[in-house]
Design an enzyme around this catalytic site. Structure first.
Site, PDB file in Angstrom:
ATOM      1  CE  LYS A 196       3.548  -3.065  -7.644  1.00 13.09           C
ATOM      2  NZ  LYS A 196       3.956  -3.083  -6.234  1.00 13.09           N
TER       3      LYS A 196
ATOM      4  CB  THR B  10      -6.510   9.863  -8.640  1.00 13.01           C
ATOM      5  OG1 THR B  10      -7.709   9.344  -8.045  1.00 13.01           O
ATOM      6  CG2 THR B  10      -6.877  10.567  -9.937  1.00 13.01           C
TER       7      THR B  10
ATOM      8  CB  VAL C 153      -0.174   5.398  -9.264  1.00 12.88           C
ATOM      9  CG1 VAL C 153       0.410   4.188  -9.981  1.00 12.88           C
ATOM     10  CG2 VAL C 153       0.864   5.963  -8.299  1.00 12.88           C
TER      11      VAL C 153
ATOM     12  CD  GLU D 267     -12.678  -0.140  -8.995  1.00 10.56           C
ATOM     13  OE1 GLU D 267     -13.129   0.846  -8.391  1.00 10.56           O
ATOM     14  OE2 GLU D 267     -13.372  -0.850  -9.740  1.00 10.56           O
TER      15      GLU D 267
ATOM     16  CB  CYS E 169     -10.821   4.038  -1.935  1.00  8.50           C
ATOM     17  SG  CYS E 169     -11.565   2.422  -1.908  1.00  8.50           S
TER      18      CYS E 169
ATOM     19  CD  GLU F  15      -8.012   8.891  -1.433  1.00  5.80           C
ATOM     20  OE1 GLU F  15      -7.011   8.864  -2.158  1.00  5.80           O
ATOM     21  OE2 GLU F  15      -8.866   7.984  -1.428  1.00  5.80           O
TER      22      GLU F  15
HETATM   23  P1  NAD Z   1      -0.479   3.888  -4.953  1.00  4.80           P
HETATM   24  O1  NAD Z   1      -1.149   4.414  -6.162  1.00  4.80           O
HETATM   25  O2  NAD Z   1       0.712   4.600  -4.432  1.00  4.80           O
HETATM   26  O3  NAD Z   1       0.003   2.388  -5.197  1.00  4.80           O
HETATM   27  C1  NAD Z   1      -0.881   1.382  -5.645  1.00  4.80           C
HETATM   28  C2  NAD Z   1      -0.078   0.305  -6.337  1.00  4.80           C
HETATM   29  O4  NAD Z   1       0.533   0.866  -7.498  1.00  4.80           O
HETATM   30  C3  NAD Z   1       1.065  -0.267  -5.495  1.00  4.80           C
HETATM   31  O5  NAD Z   1       1.167  -1.649  -5.730  1.00  4.80           O
HETATM   32  C4  NAD Z   1       2.269   0.458  -6.049  1.00  4.80           C
HETATM   33  O6  NAD Z   1       3.470  -0.277  -5.912  1.00  4.80           O
HETATM   34  C5  NAD Z   1       1.897   0.576  -7.512  1.00  4.80           C
HETATM   35  N1  NAD Z   1       2.609   1.651  -8.215  1.00  4.80           N
HETATM   36  C6  NAD Z   1       3.122   2.797  -7.697  1.00  4.80           C
HETATM   37  N2  NAD Z   1       3.732   3.512  -8.664  1.00  4.80           N
HETATM   38  C7  NAD Z   1       3.592   2.811  -9.814  1.00  4.80           C
HETATM   39  C8  NAD Z   1       3.979   3.035 -11.157  1.00  4.80           C
HETATM   40  N3  NAD Z   1       4.667   4.121 -11.509  1.00  4.80           N
HETATM   41  N4  NAD Z   1       3.656   2.118 -12.074  1.00  4.80           N
HETATM   42  C9  NAD Z   1       2.949   1.015 -11.736  1.00  4.80           C
HETATM   43  N5  NAD Z   1       2.562   0.729 -10.478  1.00  4.80           N
HETATM   44  C10 NAD Z   1       2.866   1.631  -9.534  1.00  4.80           C
HETATM   45  O7  NAD Z   1      -1.617   3.747  -3.872  1.00  4.80           O
HETATM   46  P2  NAD Z   1      -1.472   3.284  -2.362  1.00  4.80           P
HETATM   47  O8  NAD Z   1      -0.804   4.401  -1.638  1.00  4.80           O
HETATM   48  O9  NAD Z   1      -0.889   1.906  -2.290  1.00  4.80           O
HETATM   49  O10 NAD Z   1      -3.012   3.144  -1.938  1.00  4.80           O
HETATM   50  C11 NAD Z   1      -3.773   4.229  -1.561  1.00  4.80           C
HETATM   51  C12 NAD Z   1      -4.629   4.719  -2.711  1.00  4.80           C
HETATM   52  O11 NAD Z   1      -5.410   3.654  -3.229  1.00  4.80           O
HETATM   53  C13 NAD Z   1      -5.634   5.763  -2.267  1.00  4.80           C
HETATM   54  O12 NAD Z   1      -5.682   6.812  -3.194  1.00  4.80           O
HETATM   55  C14 NAD Z   1      -6.960   5.010  -2.268  1.00  4.80           C
HETATM   56  O13 NAD Z   1      -8.092   5.797  -2.443  1.00  4.80           O
HETATM   57  C15 NAD Z   1      -6.760   4.076  -3.384  1.00  4.80           C
HETATM   58  N6  NAD Z   1      -7.667   2.942  -3.258  1.00  4.80           N
HETATM   59  C16 NAD Z   1      -8.735   2.853  -4.110  1.00  4.80           C
HETATM   60  C17 NAD Z   1      -9.643   1.815  -3.982  1.00  4.80           C
HETATM   61  C18 NAD Z   1     -10.822   1.680  -4.900  1.00  4.80           C
HETATM   62  O14 NAD Z   1     -11.341   0.591  -5.014  1.00  4.80           O
HETATM   63  N7  NAD Z   1     -11.254   2.734  -5.575  1.00  4.80           N
HETATM   64  C19 NAD Z   1      -9.458   0.859  -2.992  1.00  4.80           C
HETATM   65  C20 NAD Z   1      -8.384   0.981  -2.135  1.00  4.80           C
HETATM   66  C21 NAD Z   1      -7.478   2.019  -2.294  1.00  4.80           C
END
Ligand code: NAD
Length: 451
Positions: A153, A208, A210, A228, A262, A353
């Site tokens: 997804k 973090t 989600v 992650e 991240c 963040e």
């Molecule tokens: P997000 O948590 O909003 O979304 C990530 C994914 O989760 C998306 O596909 C989203 O549709 C899905 N999602 C959202 N709500 C959900 C739910 N209730 N149930 C299941 N899935 C759900 O994150 P984002 O805004 O897309 O990305 C930014 C974040 O990702 C930042 O916090 C960043 O640090 C983190 N990130 C971490 C890494 C790592 O490897 N540690 C890498 C890249 C990004």
């Protein structure tokens, strides 16, 4: 309900897509479940060959994939090309790993004990919008190498490269149903994957916040999870460092991908005796970052992903004095300038963040103070130490609570080395041979040799 996908550099629509709902999510899981017995039974050399073919197809279609990613995320094209190059390397690596991830024989009384690495079954992969194709490949590679089938997804904002990759998967000869891409809302289809009893594991990258929902939801069916999550990494510059080199490199460690990374070293900790020198050099280097049209070959930073995200980033710095603020284009697009603020580790900009091109520069007294400040965060993903003292470098890397660190460099990610977080940056490791552990179970078998 349809989804309009936007180019963040122009605010123009790129595509209109049908969004999946719970029913389509269930169908995708059913397809993955149906494909699982045959996929896990594919001979290792054949599975490796299919993954290698996929890697080659990514290479052959690299320019198209890079352009898709560049338009959909607003990434500079040069960076997008690099990322697609890594995607191909990831599939090459896991093609090579298929038959190198093996069990053990263990001395035991009365017989022979051994372990097998078994696939999990259907795994749900939920990925964010900042590195859509790259992060998808970090999960797909080990998941497929271990013999799992997947439902991927992508984030709602950036589904286009995953859809193109799904076509290449089939072209490579990987059977239908092994990789299923679901375009839909996290709160609907993501949530359904987390709850679904036929999904054995969720490989999640995202916030973090989600991540907590994923972990909570997974408890019901005791699903495996790899998380992650976010970061607030420290870039620690000691007085004995090559300050010029550290300052020249620091902008790219936080403004790369417009800070939507991240691993962004968004807290820059500088020893007081070299603080002024560092800040001057860092300002100069930041002023040279080329911000603008992502399709230009020399652009180094594009826009943020959305208007909503831009408003969030602005909320961290609008009301505080800036040590530096860069330029942005006046045209349409979700632009935000490179911004440097002087801060303490207690300020909101240093605690949360930001996920935008904002660097907080924080002074420290000595080694103990640097370690204390670096660790004074709920996160623990990445970071850097700049020093010419090898013993100090080793003391500090051991003391910092973080999953990935670099000394006199700002890199975090390599195909062959493990990547992942400590503390609230998550758990489980991606990349390298370590990732295979997250997509397999260890089965222990004892065979009696008694007559
Ligand atoms: P997000 O948590 O909003 O979304 C990530 C994914 O989760 C998306 O596909 C989203 O549709 C899905 N999602 C959202 N709500 C959900 C739910 N209730 N149930 C299941 N899935 C759900 O994150 P984002 O805004 O897309 O990305 C930014 C974040 O990702 C930042 O916090 C960043 O640090 C983190 N990130 C971490 C890494 C790592 O490897 N540690 C890498 C890249 C990004």
């Amino acid at each position: 309900m349809t989804l309009t996908v936007i180019d963040p550099a122009t605010e123009e629509p790129l595509a209109e897509l049908e969004q999946a709902g719970v029913e389509e999510a269930d169908e995708a899981v059913a397809r993955a479940k149906g494909a699982y017995p045959a996929w896990r039974a594919v001979a290792p050399a054949d599975r490796a060959r299919l993954l290698r073919r996929l890697a080659t197809l990514v290479e052959e279609n690299a320019e198209e994939l890079a352009r898709i990613e560049s338009h959909n995320v607003g990434k500079p094209i040069a960076g997008a090309r690099g990322e697609v190059g890594m995607v191909a390397q990831v599939f090459h690596f896991y093609a090579g790993a298929v038959d190198k991830h093996f069990g053990e024989t263990i001395p035991a009384a009365g017989g022979e004990a051994m372990t097998f690495r078994e696939p999990l079954g259907v795994v749900g992969l939920i990925v964010p919008w900042n590195f859509p194709l790259n992060i998808s490949s970090w999960k797909l590679g080990p998941a497929l190498a271990c013999g799992n089938t997947v439902v991927l997804k992508p984030a709602e904002l950036t589904p286009l490269s995953a859809l193109r990759l799904a076509e290449l998967v089939l072209e490579a000869g990987i059977p239908e149903g092994v990789v299923n891409v679901l375009v839909g809302k996290g709160s609907v289809v993501g949530q359904r994957l987390i709850e679904h009893p036929d999904v054995a594991k969720i490989g999640f990258t995202g916030s973090t916040e989600v991540g907590r929902l994923v972990m909570r939801g997974a408890a019901e069916t005791i699903k495996r999870v790899t998380l992650e999550l976010g970061g607030k990494s420290a870039n620690v510059i000691f007085e004995d460092a090559d300050v010029e080199k550290a300052a020249a490199s620091a902008p790219y460690a936080v403004f790369d991908n417009a800070g939507q990374d991240c691993c962004a070293r968004s807290r820059i900790l500088v020893q007081k005796s070299v603080y002024d020198e560092f800040l001057d050099r860092f300002r100069d280097a930041t002023g040279r970052v080329k911000v603008g049209d992502p399709s230009r070959e020399d652009t180094e930073m594009g826009p943020l992903i959305s208007a909503e995200h831009r408003a969030k980033v602005a909320s961290y710095v609008d009301a505080v004095p800036h040590a530096f603020r860069g330029e942005v284009p006046e045209s349409a697009g979700f632009w935000f300038p490179c911004t440097i603020v002087e801060a303490t580790n207690d300020d909101r900009v240093a605690r949360e963040e930001v996920f935008g091109p904002v660097a907080a520069v924080i002074p420290f007294e000595d080694e103990a103070d640097a370690v204390r400040i670096a660790n004074d965060t709920p996160y623990g993903l990445s970071g850097s130490i700049w020093t010419r003292d090898g013993a100090r470098a080793l003391r500090v890397v051991r003391a910092i609570e973080s999953g990935v660190l670099s000394v006199n460099a700002n890199t975090s990610v390599r195909v062959q080395t493990p990547f992942g977080g400590f503390k609230q940056s998550g758990f489980g490791r991606e990349l390298g041979m370590h990732a295979l552990d997250g997509y397999s179970e260890v089965k222990s078998v004892f065979v009696s040799t008694e007559e």
